[in-house]
Design an enzyme around this catalytic site. Structure first.
Site, PDB file in Angstrom:
ATOM      1  CG  ASP A   1      -3.224   5.818   2.601  1.00  0.00           C
ATOM      2  OD1 ASP A   1      -2.871   4.497   2.654  1.00  0.00           O
ATOM      3  OD2 ASP A   1      -2.606   6.190   3.209  1.00  0.00           O
TER       4      ASP A   1
ATOM      5  CG  ASP B   1      -2.178   0.927   1.371  1.00  0.00           C
ATOM      6  OD1 ASP B   1      -2.122   1.673  -0.431  1.00  0.00           O
ATOM      7  OD2 ASP B   1      -2.172   1.805   2.347  1.00  0.00           O
TER       8      ASP B   1
ATOM      9  CE  LYS C   1      -0.050   3.553   3.343  1.00  0.00           C
ATOM     10  NZ  LYS C   1      -1.161   4.298   4.826  1.00  0.00           N
TER      11      LYS C   1
ATOM     12  NE  ARG D   1     -11.745   2.870   5.214  1.00  0.00           N
ATOM     13  CZ  ARG D   1     -12.048   3.832   5.937  1.00  0.00           C
ATOM     14  NH1 ARG D   1     -12.548   4.855   5.727  1.00  0.00           N
ATOM     15  NH2 ARG D   1     -10.133   4.179   6.337  1.00  0.00           N
TER      16      ARG D   1
END
Length: 497
Positions: free
Chosen positions: A349, A272, A279, A353
């Site tokens: 990010d 991720d 990030k 979900r």
């Protein structure tokens, strides 16, 4: 090397082994096994206590080499701490400490009598199972991407026997099975993302199914099949990566034919980057662990099959990689999920979900499960709230939440329930879609759970946020394998009803 475990019935003073393990409390109080060895060895342990070499403090370890009068070549004396207040958590730590101490010795086997120590409220099967899991966890070594080392000329610890009779056998069997599931999860999560991508996870699931007989089967959907079915939310997350998404579904038919299965869904983001909402660079290497939910539900599935639980079980893993690219989804995009609900992307990010909502919808529609549980390294907010000790648990079903909390207490793989009140749903309101994918700075873990709840209407469902518990912090931190023990215990409890 994977440790082999068994039960031992021989007396501690006569057992023939390279090393015997016993305990001593602070104040010089000897466990029953330590007292028997001390008597046979003419006070060898008490003399060390009187001299101050053996303190009994928790975490301490002291070695007696070749004391006369006993069958073992060594005696490892573990400090148990204060006898008053000795509890399950300290028992677990002592067994882990003992395994680490044994692993440093030039021996190939040992017999532990720590399993004879009384733990309030816990029976012999629990003591043996907990000792097996603690020892296996402490002895685990990640070696997959290191240069192969030359075999040592000295012996290495290969087996540990635990004191116990027939009443401990179920605990041994369960411990061995759950330990295998934990190792499966840890190894998968520890692998680097250039190896462990969506296709690799699918191959591991397929390999396990192929080796497990007719009761286990595996189905894998590629991105083209998912596109035809309408996985608009999941596929958006993976658009920026050359490693295309997979949806993996393992089925285990251990219960009555036709009974609704229990279902686990695990977030499988194999790396991720944050996507367009990139990030910060510091700590980004830990984002290979963002498939910890996938690893843990697969590990729990492995444990369930190895234990032969009498239930039907489904394990579904949406596996993707979230990368920035010209094809990547963007903040302000509106996605159409498999359920039909539209989602405004406010932050790329908050991708976990987005893959879970489609996977939960597909699992509910395809299998009509009795109970649906997801596990995900979902929010940094959960780490802030609960730290690294407790998994965040959310559910609108009080009975299901109680079952999972009890399973966590039984295995010391504990969870803590957070509210999932409708009051929080307003934070997910959007002016451009049915729901936004984030709810702002406050209550981030709860609003993530509220988002998922919109895709589990009519389901007996719980959400486990394992962002704080799935791996240890730092550059050398390893995956923990949590919440495999919790989920395995929950299945065992269902199997026994």
């Amino acid at each position: 090397m994977t440790l082999q475990f068994s039960l031992a019935s021989a007396a501690p003073e006569t057992v023939d082994t390279p090393c015997v393990v016993v305990g001593v409390y602070e104040g010089g109080v000897l466990s029953s096994a330590a007292a028997r060895i001390d008597s046979a060895a003419e006070g060898a342990i008490k003399r060390q206590v009187e001299s101050g070499d053996i303190t009994g403090k928790g975490g301490s370890a002291h070695m007696l080499f070749a004391p006369a009068g006993i069958g073992a070549r060594r005696v490892l004396v573990m400090g148990l701490g204060q006898q008053k207040g000795f509890d399950a958590a300290r028992y677990q730590r002592v067994n882990a400490d003992a395994a680490r101490a044994l692993g440093k010795l030039p021996i190939d086997g040992a017999v532990s009598y720590l399993t004879e120590i009384d733990v309030p409220g816990r029976d012999a099967a629990w003591r043996v199972r907990t000792a097996v899991l603690a020892a296996d966890h402490a002895s685990y070594r990640y070696t997959a991407t290191f240069k192969p080392r030359e075999k040592s000329a000295q012996p290495e610890l290969a087996s540990v026997a635990f004191a116990g009779g027939a009443d401990a056998q179920p605990g041994l069997d369960q411990g061995i099975a759950i330990a295998e599931g934990v190792r499966f999860a840890r190894e998968l999560a520890n692998l680097p993302p250039n190896i462990c991508n969506p296709v690799y996870i699918a191959s591991q699931a397929q390999a396990f199914a192929a080796a497990s007989g007719d009761a286990v089967s595996c189905r894998v959907l590629d991105h083209e099949e998912m596109e035809k079915l309408g996985f608009g939310s999941l596929l958006a997350v993976g658009r920026g990566s050359v490693n295309k998404p997979r949806l993996i579904a393992l089925e285990y038919k251990g219960g009555i034919e036709g009974d609704a299965p229990y279902a686990f869904v695990g977030k499988g983001v194999t790396f991720d980057s944050g996507g367009i909402s990139l990030k910060p660079g510091a700590g980004m290497e830990e984002m290979k662990f963002d498939m910890g939910g996938a690893a843990s539900v697969l590990g729990a599935f492995v444990a369930a099959v190895k234990m032969g639980v009498k239930t039907n079980l489904v394990c579904v893993v949406p596996a993707v990689e979230n990368m920035p690219d010209g094809e990547s989804y963007r903040p302000s995009d509106v996605l159409t999920s498999l359920s039909g609900l539209t989602i405004e992307v406010l932050n790329t990010d908050a991708e976990g979900r987005l893959i879970l909502c489609d996977a939960l919808t597909w699992t509910a529609q395809t299998y009509k499960p009795h109970t649906l549980i997801d596990a995900a390294t979902l929010t940094g907010a959960c780490v802030i709230a609960l730290g690294k000790h407790a998994t965040g648990l959310m559910s609108k079903h009080d009975d299901l939440a109680a079952e999972l909390l009890a399973a966590g207490e039984a295995t010391l793989d504990r969870a803590w329930r957070l509210p999932l009140w409708d009051d929080y749903q307003t934070q997910l309101e959007s002016g451009f879609a049915d729901v936004a994918n984030i709810g702002g700075k406050s209550a981030g873990a709860i609003t993530a759970g509220c988002f998922l709840s919109r895709f589990t209407e009519g389901q007996r469902w719980a959400h486990l946020d394992i962002a704080g518990t799935a791996w240890d912090e730092g550059r050398k931190g390893l995956a923990t394998g949590r919440p495999v023990p919790l989920l395995a215990q929950w299945l065992l409890d269902r199997s026994e009803k």
